[in-house]
Design an enzyme around this catalytic site. Structure first.
Site, PDB file in Angstrom:
ATOM      1  N   ARG A  48       0.863  -1.187   0.000  1.00 59.77           N
ATOM      2  CA  ARG A  48       0.000   0.000   0.000  1.00 59.77           C
ATOM      3  C   ARG A  48       0.896   1.232   0.000  1.00 59.77           C
ATOM      4  NH1 ARG A  48       1.794   1.440   4.205  1.00 59.77           N
ATOM      5  NH2 ARG A  48       0.877   3.504   3.912  1.00 59.77           N
ATOM      6  N   GLY A  49       0.285   2.381  -0.168  1.00 53.67           N
ATOM      7  CA  GLY A  49       1.046   3.620  -0.296  1.00 53.67           C
ATOM      8  C   GLY A  49       1.235   3.942  -1.766  1.00 53.67           C
ATOM      9  N   ALA A  50       0.989   5.208  -2.120  1.00 52.71           N
ATOM     10  CA  ALA A  50       0.963   5.586  -3.532  1.00 52.71           C
ATOM     11  C   ALA A  50       2.226   5.194  -4.300  1.00 52.71           C
ATOM     12  CB  ALA A  50       0.690   7.088  -3.656  1.00 52.71           C
ATOM     13  N   ARG A  89      -7.066  -0.871  -7.223  1.00 53.05           N
ATOM     14  CA  ARG A  89      -7.493   0.154  -6.245  1.00 53.05           C
ATOM     15  C   ARG A  89      -7.754   1.440  -7.016  1.00 53.05           C
ATOM     16  NH1 ARG A  89      -4.879   0.986  -0.594  1.00 53.05           N
ATOM     17  NH2 ARG A  89      -7.034   1.668  -0.240  1.00 53.05           N
ATOM     18  N   GLN A 193      -2.814   1.990  10.370  1.00 50.30           N
ATOM     19  CA  GLN A 193      -1.529   2.105   9.682  1.00 50.30           C
ATOM     20  C   GLN A 193      -0.557   3.021  10.427  1.00 50.30           C
ATOM     21  OE1 GLN A 193      -4.538   2.380   8.120  1.00 50.30           O
ATOM     22  NE2 GLN A 193      -4.437   1.784   5.975  1.00 50.30           N
ATOM     23  N   ASP A 234      -2.724  10.086  -2.291  1.00 49.89           N
ATOM     24  CA  ASP A 234      -2.911   9.032  -3.280  1.00 49.89           C
ATOM     25  C   ASP A 234      -3.307   9.586  -4.638  1.00 49.89           C
ATOM     26  OD1 ASP A 234      -3.002   6.060  -1.915  1.00 49.89           O
ATOM     27  OD2 ASP A 234      -3.476   7.651  -0.502  1.00 49.89           O
ATOM     28  N   ASN A 244      -6.400  11.513   0.263  1.00 46.54           N
ATOM     29  CA  ASN A 244      -5.500  10.774   1.154  1.00 46.54           C
ATOM     30  C   ASN A 244      -6.346   9.950   2.106  1.00 46.54           C
ATOM     31  OD1 ASN A 244      -2.667  10.309   1.938  1.00 46.54           O
ATOM     32  ND2 ASN A 244      -3.290  11.196   3.881  1.00 46.54           N
ATOM     33  N   LYS A 245      -5.690   9.186   2.942  1.00 49.95           N
ATOM     34  CA  LYS A 245      -6.385   8.322   3.894  1.00 49.95           C
ATOM     35  C   LYS A 245      -7.454   9.092   4.663  1.00 49.95           C
ATOM     36  CE  LYS A 245      -7.211   4.784   6.568  1.00 49.95           C
ATOM     37  NZ  LYS A 245      -7.835   3.551   6.080  1.00 49.95           N
TER      38      LYS A 245
END
Length: 346
Positions: A48-50, A89, A193, A234, A244-245
């Protein structure tokens, strides 16, 4: 420094991922040789993570080509499986970007695609270092402080990238310069996270920090306990709105009220100039069980349902600075518009 994603040639060519769903308790690696394994790893958040998803997208095309060769896929079947990687995603533009960076080279063969994919990995690490330097410079000038106290949300370190980190990379850069005070790491519900991953990285790097509940972050900012908020993204669209999250926009609102900088850090590949505003960003909704359960144990009434958006959108007028490896733009000051035009040729 932990390596979240890398290409291994032996015993058979594969992507090697650290399974982030098991951290910090267990450090386990996944060896990905099929498209289905990669899609599952992406959707389960094992990777995960852009920036890391950008690398997964590029290397995923290599995985698809190798699997297609083994299993005798038709050209149409190969394209469908590349699409499965690209679409795993929908909010994370870097995943699509990574696929598109190498897809055009598929007629040249798998070796050429792999060469380009490894270039994506290498360039991400260099980009993260540069944006961290630029971001630290901007923050120290904007705050006018000798040391800065930071709040951050979710995870943006080496685990979310190919190396070093984005928002976390700026924190690390400030730490190396001796300019960093206490870091407040939001726990980042519902999958923690921040508590699981960011705290783990901060501990590894010897950076003083505390974990706080997401609901505490706005109060921490308004009480004057931090000097700057630094988060990742993201997707960054043409007018400077960022996804973003979920929980990120609450920090931005609190920073505006407190009069402190709200900084977004991401590689330039996260910029989506084809999407005009944040209203056009598709927000991924994830399983209700992520909210209704904790560690597989039900924490809500049996008949309860949940709303679980994975991301939120921060409007550009709440963002003090967007930092990429190509430079810094200031959306709140510029009012959006042709925000990234001067960075395109860098």
């Amino acid at each position: 420094m932990v390596v979240a994603i890398e290409w291994r040639r032996k015993p058979t060519p594969h992507i090697r991922l650290i399974d982030q769903t098991l951290l910090p308790g267990t450090e386990t690696y996944l060896e990905i040789t099929t498209v289905s394994e990669l899609v599952d790893a992406i959707q389960s958040l094992a990777v995960r993570g852009a920036p890391a998803l950008g690398a997964a997208g590029a290397l995923g095309v290599v995985v698809a080509m190798n699997q297609g060769e083994r299993e005798g896929w038709s050209p149409e079947e190969l394209e469908r499986n590349v699409d499965r990687v690209r679409d795993a995603r929908p909010t994370a533009v870097n995943l699509m970007w990574g696929v598109n960076e190498v897809r055009g080279a598929m007629p040249e063969g798998v070796d050429r695609v792999l060469e380009l994919a490894l270039q994506v990995v290498e360039e991400d690490g260099a980009a993260n270092r540069e944006l961290s330097r630029l971001g630290a410079d901007w923050i120290l000038e904007a705050t006018g402080k000798e040391t800065v106290r930071v709040v951050t949300h979710c995870n943006t370190g080496a685990l979310a990238t190919t190396a070093w980190g984005t928002a976390y990379g700026i924190i690390h850069e400030l730490h190396e310069r001796g300019k960093l005070g206490l870091v407040y790491a939001d726990e980042t519900r519902p999958l923690l996270q921040g508590a699981r991953l960011t705290s783990w990285e901060l501990t590894q790097d010897g950076i003083e920090h505390v974990i706080q509940a997401d609901g505490a972050a706005s109060s921490t900012i308004l009480r004057g306990m931090v000097d700057v908020a630094i988060i990742g993204a993201d997707r960054i669209v043409a007018n400077g709105d960022t996804a973003n999250k979920v929980g990120s926009v609450a920090l931005a609102l609190a920073c505006e009220r407190a009069g402190i900088p709200f900084v977004v850090a991401a590689p330039f590949s996260t910029v989506d100039r084809e999407t005009a505003t944040g209203d056009d960003i598709h927000i991924e909704e994830r399983s209700a069980l992520e909210v209704l359960e904790l560690g597989g144990v039900r924490t809500a009434p049996a008949t309860a349902d949940a709303f679980n958006p994975a991301f939120d959108v921060t409007p550009h007028d709440l963002i003090s600075a967007i930092v990429t490896e190509r430079g810094v733009v200031e959306p709140a000051r510029s009012g959006g518009g042709a925000l990234f035009a001067d960075l395109v040729s860098h």
